[in-house]
Design a protein around this motif. Sequence first.
Motif, PDB file in Angstrom:
ATOM      1  N   LYS A 435     102.263  -7.969  16.390  1.00  0.00           N
ATOM      2  CA  LYS A 435     101.256  -9.036  16.419  1.00  0.00           C
ATOM      3  C   LYS A 435      99.938  -8.509  16.976  1.00  0.00           C
ATOM      4  O   LYS A 435      99.927  -7.787  17.978  1.00  0.00           O
ATOM      5  CB  LYS A 435     101.768 -10.210  17.262  1.00  0.00           C
ATOM      6  CG  LYS A 435     102.652 -11.130  16.459  1.00  0.00           C
ATOM      7  CD  LYS A 435     102.992 -12.384  17.212  1.00  0.00           C
ATOM      8  CE  LYS A 435     103.820 -13.266  16.285  1.00  0.00           C
ATOM      9  NZ  LYS A 435     104.702 -14.147  16.980  1.00  0.00           N
ATOM     10  N   ASN A 436      98.865  -8.875  16.295  1.00  0.00           N
ATOM     11  CA  ASN A 436      97.538  -8.477  16.735  1.00  0.00           C
ATOM     12  C   ASN A 436      97.233  -9.151  18.082  1.00  0.00           C
ATOM     13  O   ASN A 436      97.190 -10.384  18.165  1.00  0.00           O
ATOM     14  CB  ASN A 436      96.522  -8.913  15.670  1.00  0.00           C
ATOM     15  CG  ASN A 436      95.136  -8.408  15.986  1.00  0.00           C
ATOM     16  OD1 ASN A 436      94.907  -7.838  17.061  1.00  0.00           O
ATOM     17  ND2 ASN A 436      94.215  -8.611  15.072  1.00  0.00           N
ATOM     18  N   SER A 438      94.527  -9.304  19.687  1.00  0.00           N
ATOM     19  CA  SER A 438      93.185  -9.888  19.822  1.00  0.00           C
ATOM     20  C   SER A 438      92.826 -10.797  18.648  1.00  0.00           C
ATOM     21  O   SER A 438      91.671 -10.919  18.297  1.00  0.00           O
ATOM     22  CB  SER A 438      92.164  -8.756  19.943  1.00  0.00           C
ATOM     23  OG  SER A 438      92.292  -7.890  18.840  1.00  0.00           O
ATOM     24  N   GLY A 439      93.816 -11.354  17.998  1.00  0.00           N
ATOM     25  CA  GLY A 439      93.494 -12.251  16.890  1.00  0.00           C
ATOM     26  C   GLY A 439      94.717 -12.578  16.069  1.00  0.00           C
ATOM     27  O   GLY A 439      95.838 -12.216  16.444  1.00  0.00           O
ATOM     28  N   PRO A 440      94.498 -13.252  14.958  1.00  0.00           N
ATOM     29  CA  PRO A 440      95.652 -13.628  14.128  1.00  0.00           C
ATOM     30  C   PRO A 440      96.171 -12.431  13.325  1.00  0.00           C
ATOM     31  O   PRO A 440      95.506 -11.395  13.227  1.00  0.00           O
ATOM     32  CB  PRO A 440      95.075 -14.696  13.189  1.00  0.00           C
ATOM     33  CG  PRO A 440      93.621 -14.360  13.099  1.00  0.00           C
ATOM     34  CD  PRO A 440      93.235 -13.715  14.388  1.00  0.00           C
ATOM     35  N   GLY A 441      97.343 -12.579  12.740  1.00  0.00           N
ATOM     36  CA  GLY A 441      97.902 -11.552  11.847  1.00  0.00           C
ATOM     37  C   GLY A 441      98.627 -10.437  12.582  1.00  0.00           C
ATOM     38  O   GLY A 441      98.862 -10.511  13.801  1.00  0.00           O
ATOM     39  N   TYR A 442      98.949  -9.409  11.829  1.00  0.00           N
ATOM     40  CA  TYR A 442      99.740  -8.292  12.364  1.00  0.00           C
ATOM     41  C   TYR A 442      98.983  -6.981  12.191  1.00  0.00           C
ATOM     42  O   TYR A 442      98.159  -6.851  11.288  1.00  0.00           O
ATOM     43  CB  TYR A 442     101.065  -8.196  11.614  1.00  0.00           C
ATOM     44  CG  TYR A 442     102.072  -9.227  12.044  1.00  0.00           C
ATOM     45  CD1 TYR A 442     103.069  -8.914  12.954  1.00  0.00           C
ATOM     46  CD2 TYR A 442     102.029 -10.518  11.530  1.00  0.00           C
ATOM     47  CE1 TYR A 442     103.998  -9.863  13.351  1.00  0.00           C
ATOM     48  CE2 TYR A 442     102.947 -11.474  11.919  1.00  0.00           C
ATOM     49  CZ  TYR A 442     103.934 -11.137  12.833  1.00  0.00           C
ATOM     50  OH  TYR A 442     104.842 -12.073  13.218  1.00  0.00           O
TER      51      TYR A 442
END
Lengths: 445, 194
Positions: A435-436, A438-442
């Motif tokens: 998981k990122n 510092s933000g959404p997504g991977y």
Amino acid sequence: MSAPLILGLMTFCFLFFGYLGVPVAFSLMAGVFIGAAFTDVTFPAIVQKIFDGMDSEALLAIPFFLLVGELMSSANVVSRITNLSLALVGHVRGGLSQVVTVFSMFFSEMSGSTTADVAVISRALGGPMKKEGYDPPFIAAIIASASTIAALVPPSITAVVYGAVGNVSIAGLFMAGVVPGFMIGFGLMIYCYFFGPIGTRRPRALFRDVAHAFKDASLPLMIPIILLGGILTGWFTPTEAGVVAAIWILAVVIPSLNRRHLKLLPYDFCLAGLIFSLPLITIGAANAFGWLLAYLRGAIVIAEWITGLAGNDPHLIMLLMVLLFTIIGDFIEPVPTIIIFMPLVNVLTTAGNINPVHMGVVLIATLAFGLITPPYGLVLLMASKFVGVRFSQALRAALPIYVVFFGTIAFAIYLPQVVLWLPKHVLPESVGCFKNPSGPGYLCP
Amino acid sequence: MRIAEKLLLQRQRHLKWRALDPLEMILMVLCGLLLFGFSTTVMFDIITREIGHPWLWLQEVTSTFFVYAIFTGAAVATRRNDHLYLTAVAEALHGTPRLVAEIVIRLVVLGVASCLVYFGYINFLRGFSSFRMPSLTPIASLYAAIPISGALIALFTIEQLVNGIRKGFDHPEPPEALLEITPILTVPSSARRP
């Protein structure tokens, strides 16, 4: 005695006893006990390794997938899937040979076993193909080749074993196996279209006939949806998905489609209870064999030989692995091969900085290919026995089909981004994405 | 045919003692019961977890059934000749070479089975000092499956060895029964050859 000599002795004993006619599990155990007699490893430790090999929660999925396959075979499901395949591709050039491939693409998503597939397809379609004038060696070759799809697509038992033994995400392997699995399927269809016998072409099925065939097969077709849906949504582990699929067949499919079979269910359970123990006891024996191989530094020696030639180039490492496993796969079945050589695979995966799921899919595709190559192409042997032709004749008919497998394996090696596309988007964590922060997504390596 | 009769395999009848038929049947039924047992416990494991009250001991019961099912299946498969094989060169032989090869095969299996009995028993005894969580049952309860299975494998191998030496291994077998799959494919009258 030196380590290479012990390794040679235990391998010789295993192959000699195995080819003489000793069951694989016992010939592996005999090889290990003989090898261990020349080391400081105690025999109780070997028995412990045999036990440890099968005492894994992930392997618990195998009996359920086999039970699903057993129940499917006896639940009058095969004819419905055949009718659906016939409605979809019966009109295409190649006729029943196209049907065989499409049938296998459907059925392997329920059985997960190449041997179950080859038995079912040979018995359901072998006779009709002969009746329509197809060359028997070609029938055996196309049935065997199509059955190998089951080794790659979910719920592949080979992938379960690879994941359990190699500590690799089984769901990731399932997802990554879809592209090469269907590449083999579509490759075989293209081969049959251009180079196979023309066969008897049927008129194109009307839309309502196709819809009717789909409706007829809808209950069994829910099984891959349950298996994949449950695993992908994170609701079930592969083992639990297998249980839910078995309950679906027992509670819905059989009562709806073949109620008379209900009284035979105790027999199915007894038979499935026996059948699942056979690969599992072999897995235990292969685990002890693989452990002693690693203990004697056999895996490291082979790994050093491969990295000496290939350096850290992942493609070259995989090519050499494919070469090695094609040879090994000609003599030993995929499941014991995976367990025995997993220490070697792990060393090379690290050396080439290869994604473990990618390596797994390439190896499983290679071992699936080994099922139709001489001298011990188990699936081709079974198909030729069921169809009633000599193995050598079936082999000659299968030779041109090898090109489909070469193409698929090369594709899987050189285009990891395509093979891993599905798991990366559906189950990112299964292929090492995280998981990122510092933000959404991977973020994927 | 009754289920009980179907469970008893008639293949290689000449290598079997009728006295051991009930044992084969019991072991086959046990395979089915154990499979049913761990299917049920896995199902309850899912249900109790989903409702938020997991029964932790279920996993222990599952693994017990699983391990016993494997070793029971391995034992009964020896009598039924159902194990996985690389190939059987011995079956292509006839006369004395066949006899010698078959005896060697059984002696190898007997040797392995003896190791499973003896060294498995040693592991079983050692297993009383380790415990399974959460029930604190000695792990010996799992390890017991190994010598028991080894003893059964040895028994069935001796049965085949004695009968094979007395009556010969090389007997013609009836063709195996095919799966009952409805052949649905017929060429429709409108079918055409392009």
